[in-house]
Design a protein around this motif. Structure first.
Motif, PDB file in Angstrom:
ATOM      1  N   MET A   1       0.852  -1.195   0.000  1.00  0.00           N
ATOM      2  CA  MET A   1       0.000   0.000   0.000  1.00  0.00           C
ATOM      3  C   MET A   1       0.885   1.241   0.000  1.00  0.00           C
ATOM      4  SD  MET A   1      -2.808   1.242   2.864  1.00  0.00           S
ATOM      5  CE  MET A   1      -3.728  -0.290   2.790  1.00  0.00           C
ATOM      6  N   ASN A   2       0.610   2.190  -0.902  1.00  0.00           N
ATOM      7  CA  ASN A   2       1.361   3.436  -0.899  1.00  0.00           C
ATOM      8  C   ASN A   2       0.552   4.539  -0.208  1.00  0.00           C
ATOM      9  OD1 ASN A   2      -0.556   4.359  -2.767  1.00  0.00           O
ATOM     10  ND2 ASN A   2       0.783   4.025  -4.535  1.00  0.00           N
ATOM     11  N   LEU A   3       1.092   5.751  -0.166  1.00  0.00           N
ATOM     12  CA  LEU A   3       0.419   6.836   0.546  1.00  0.00           C
ATOM     13  C   LEU A   3      -0.929   7.169  -0.079  1.00  0.00           C
ATOM     14  CD1 LEU A   3       3.291   9.374   1.356  1.00  0.00           C
ATOM     15  CD2 LEU A   3       2.627   7.297   2.566  1.00  0.00           C
ATOM     16  N   TYR A   4      -0.989   7.170  -1.411  1.00  0.00           N
ATOM     17  CA  TYR A   4      -2.250   7.479  -2.098  1.00  0.00           C
ATOM     18  C   TYR A   4      -3.326   6.465  -1.733  1.00  0.00           C
ATOM     19  CZ  TYR A   4      -5.604   8.179  -5.895  1.00  0.00           C
ATOM     20  OH  TYR A   4      -6.754   8.388  -6.627  1.00  0.00           O
ATOM     21  N   GLU A   5      -2.984   5.201  -1.746  1.00  0.00           N
ATOM     22  CA  GLU A   5      -3.962   4.165  -1.401  1.00  0.00           C
ATOM     23  C   GLU A   5      -4.393   4.276   0.051  1.00  0.00           C
ATOM     24  OE1 GLU A   5      -2.316   0.733  -4.513  1.00  0.00           O
ATOM     25  OE2 GLU A   5      -1.372   1.018  -2.545  1.00  0.00           O
ATOM     26  N   ALA A   6      -3.463   4.702   0.918  1.00  0.00           N
ATOM     27  CA  ALA A   6      -3.785   4.845   2.338  1.00  0.00           C
ATOM     28  C   ALA A   6      -4.829   5.925   2.583  1.00  0.00           C
ATOM     29  CB  ALA A   6      -2.518   5.145   3.134  1.00  0.00           C
ATOM     30  N   ILE A   7      -4.879   6.936   1.713  1.00  0.00           N
ATOM     31  CA  ILE A   7      -5.877   8.006   1.838  1.00  0.00           C
ATOM     32  C   ILE A   7      -7.288   7.438   1.911  1.00  0.00           C
ATOM     33  CG2 ILE A   7      -7.025   9.855   0.516  1.00  0.00           C
ATOM     34  CD1 ILE A   7      -4.252  10.752  -0.422  1.00  0.00           C
ATOM     35  N   PHE A   8      -7.553   6.386   1.158  1.00  0.00           N
ATOM     36  CA  PHE A   8      -8.911   5.883   0.994  1.00  0.00           C
ATOM     37  C   PHE A   8      -9.319   4.858   2.052  1.00  0.00           C
ATOM     38  CE2 PHE A   8      -7.477   7.564  -3.016  1.00  0.00           C
ATOM     39  CZ  PHE A   8      -8.571   8.291  -3.459  1.00  0.00           C
ATOM     40  N   VAL A   9      -8.389   4.447   2.903  1.00  0.00           N
ATOM     41  CA  VAL A   9      -8.733   3.450   3.923  1.00  0.00           C
ATOM     42  C   VAL A   9      -8.447   3.926   5.339  1.00  0.00           C
ATOM     43  CG1 VAL A   9      -8.377   1.530   2.319  1.00  0.00           C
ATOM     44  CG2 VAL A   9      -6.467   2.303   3.750  1.00  0.00           C
TER      45      VAL A   9
ATOM     46  N   LEU B   1      -0.169   8.853   6.897  1.00  0.00           N
ATOM     47  CA  LEU B   1      -0.486   7.936   5.805  1.00  0.00           C
ATOM     48  C   LEU B   1       0.580   6.856   5.665  1.00  0.00           C
ATOM     49  CD1 LEU B   1      -1.837  10.501   3.199  1.00  0.00           C
ATOM     50  CD2 LEU B   1      -3.173   8.865   4.530  1.00  0.00           C
ATOM     51  N   TYR B   2       1.831   7.198   5.936  1.00  0.00           N
ATOM     52  CA  TYR B   2       2.894   6.190   5.905  1.00  0.00           C
ATOM     53  C   TYR B   2       2.661   5.148   7.003  1.00  0.00           C
ATOM     54  CZ  TYR B   2       7.545   4.101   5.914  1.00  0.00           C
ATOM     55  OH  TYR B   2       8.591   3.213   5.851  1.00  0.00           O
ATOM     56  N   ILE B   3       2.322   5.614   8.203  1.00  0.00           N
ATOM     57  CA  ILE B   3       2.041   4.688   9.310  1.00  0.00           C
ATOM     58  C   ILE B   3       0.839   3.815   8.974  1.00  0.00           C
ATOM     59  CG2 ILE B   3       1.316   4.558  11.729  1.00  0.00           C
ATOM     60  CD1 ILE B   3       2.940   7.118  12.216  1.00  0.00           C
ATOM     61  N   THR B   4      -0.184   4.423   8.376  1.00  0.00           N
ATOM     62  CA  THR B   4      -1.369   3.671   7.958  1.00  0.00           C
ATOM     63  C   THR B   4      -0.989   2.577   6.974  1.00  0.00           C
ATOM     64  OG1 THR B   4      -2.803   5.599   8.251  1.00  0.00           O
ATOM     65  CG2 THR B   4      -3.619   3.849   6.814  1.00  0.00           C
ATOM     66  N   ALA B   5      -0.124   2.909   6.013  1.00  0.00           N
ATOM     67  CA  ALA B   5       0.301   1.941   5.012  1.00  0.00           C
ATOM     68  C   ALA B   5       1.063   0.771   5.631  1.00  0.00           C
ATOM     69  CB  ALA B   5       1.160   2.630   3.953  1.00  0.00           C
ATOM     70  N   ARG B   6       1.622   0.984   6.834  1.00  0.00           N
ATOM     71  CA  ARG B   6       2.329  -0.091   7.539  1.00  0.00           C
ATOM     72  C   ARG B   6       1.388  -0.947   8.370  1.00  0.00           C
ATOM     73  NH1 ARG B   6       8.085   0.255   6.989  1.00  0.00           N
ATOM     74  NH2 ARG B   6       7.859  -1.808   7.948  1.00  0.00           N
TER      75      ARG B   6
END
Length: 255
Positions: A1-9, A94-99
């Motif tokens: 998951m990248n930062l852009y994808e993390a925006i939506f979740v 968003l980086y933390i979310t992606a992790r």
């Protein structure tokens, strides 16, 4: 998951496991945070990682949450420092979310035991993060956000990339979910405005500028995902004008 994808979740997580996170993950988060450029060259920031176990005076309440880790951003008070702080912290979130970890913005963190030594810095924004007790993701249609027509005016027929960018901006989090951003959209530039508040208090204005920085982060991340270069600029021909319902904040040129 990248930062852009993390925006939506991404969603705000308010209940955490108190288990420690692997140190390698912490190191990756801090290295990513250190790599983010400032919006304006003369601003300096400091990021402090704080563990709950190190806080002797932690007080839980409706404006904060109990979590194993906190990340606190301090900044010098140069022009644009609040927008810069929001922009940087949202990228970290968003980086933390992606992790696969949960995050939550908190109003303030009382660090009586931890004070940045340099007096020119002030605490601007903080987040709680860690392993969530429950699911840390949600579907974007579950987010309580204003429709696009309420936040954006399209001055030209927008292509799919521009509409994707606006959709990403729409999902930005904000204090009390106030969603103050208003966009004037062209195919090669987007002007960001903040809706004026009926309450004339400096704290409200400051919070909204941080919110606008968070919104700007979504815009720039989405632009990059669409293979567009986004450059944040302040346009004097707009900033010199007085608008009845909104305050001009910044513009993004797209190429």
């Amino acid at each position: 998951m990248n930062l852009y994808e993390a925006i939506f979740v991404r969603k705000s997580v308010r209940k955490y496991s108190m288990d420690k996170i692997d140190q390698n993950v912490i190191d990756h988060i801090m290295n990513f945070a250190d790599s983010i450029p400032m919006l304006f060259d003369d601003i300096k920031i400091k990021l402090e990682l704080v563990q709950l176990a190190d806080l002797k005076h932690f007080q839980s309440g409706i404006l904060t949450v109990k979590a194993p880790y906190y990340l606190v951003l301090y900044s010098t008070k140069e022009s644009g420092y609040l927008i810069n702080a929001g922009n940087i912290m949202e990228q970290i979130v968003l980086y933390i979310t992606a992790r696969g970890l949960g995050t939550c913005y908190i109003a303030n963190l009382n660090l009586k035991d931890k004070v940045v030594e340099e007096k020119e810095y002030e605490q601007v924004i903080a987040i709680a993060f860690g392993e969530g007790e429950n699911e840390v993701y949600r579907q974007s249609d579950k987010a309580k956000r204003l429709p696009v027509k309420s936040i954006a005016v399209f001055k030209e027929e927008a292509d799919k990339n521009i509409r994707a960018i606006v959709s990403a901006v729409r999902l930005a989090p904000s204090g009390m979910n106030g969603q103050p951003w208003r966009l004037v959209v062209y195919n090669n530039r987007i002007h960001l405005f903040s809706k004026k508040s009926g309450i004339i208090k400096s704290i409200v204005k400051e919070t909204r500028l941080i919110d606008m920085g968070i919104c700007l982060a979504h815009l720039l991340i989405a632009a990059e995902e669409m293979w567009l270069e986004g450059k944040a600029v302040t346009l004097s021909n707009i900033s010199s004008q007085n608008f009845k319902k909104n305050d001009y904040v910044i513009s993004v040129k797209l190429s």
